[in-house]
Design a protein around this motif. Structure first.
Motif: not given
Length: 168
Positions: A1-4, A96-101, A105-113
């Motif tokens: 899960m990665i939030t909007e 910002s966004l929130v992710y689970a797992g 972390g790398i995937e979530a940071n890339a999504a935000l960037l």
């Protein structure tokens, strides 16, 4: 899960932290060790955390070294010692966004960037000879691993401060 992703204004936040250099391969170990040291430091002084512990990325070079702080928000930081230092996360607008797992972390940071690029946002960031520096780029650990042992359920917030002057 990665939030909007979302944008929000934040007030400055005092914290105490330990600063270090680490590689991506050693990052998890560094976070765990330093988070424990900062919590122990707070405990000895009877200081309560004022928020979730975090990793602050100061300078990022994914192929070489990361300059980081592992910190914990506090109401105020009046005295520190050589290893544990006080700091202030700057006020401003953050994406910002929130992710689970734990391993996302790398995937979530890339999504935000990537989201920021799509929106035409400018980060509070600049290039240095050691890598990309950030005014405030955080990963706040929202889940206490002592309460939830399943790393797949750990929630983390990624937040990056925007530059004060946006193109719009």
């Amino acid at each position: 899960m990665i939030t909007e992703p979302k944008l929000e204004n934040r007030h400055e936040q005092h914290y105490v932290a330990i600063r270090t250099y680490t590689t991506m391969q050693e990052l998890d170990t560094a976070i765990q060790q330093l988070r424990g040291e900062v919590f122990a430091w707070l405990g000895k002084r009877g200081v309560a955390p004022a928020g979730a512990p975090f990793l602050r990325n100061l300078v990022i070079d994914m192929e070489a070294l990361l300059e980081i702080e592992v910190g914990i928000p506090v109401a105020s930081a009046s005295s520190t010692d050589g290893r544990v230092t006080a700091g202030v996360l700057p006020a401003g607008q953050y994406a910002s966004l929130v992710y689970a797992g734990w391993d996302r972390g790398i995937e979530a940071n890339a999504a935000l960037l990537d989201w920021g690029v799509q929106k035409g946002l400018m980060w509070d960031a600049w290039e240095t000879e050691k890598g990309r520096a950030f005014g405030a780029r955080l990963m706040s650990f929202l889940t206490d691993p002592n309460e939830e042992p399943d790393q797949a359920k750990w929630e983390t917030e990624v937040a990056i401060r925007l530059a004060d002057h946006q193109p719009w």
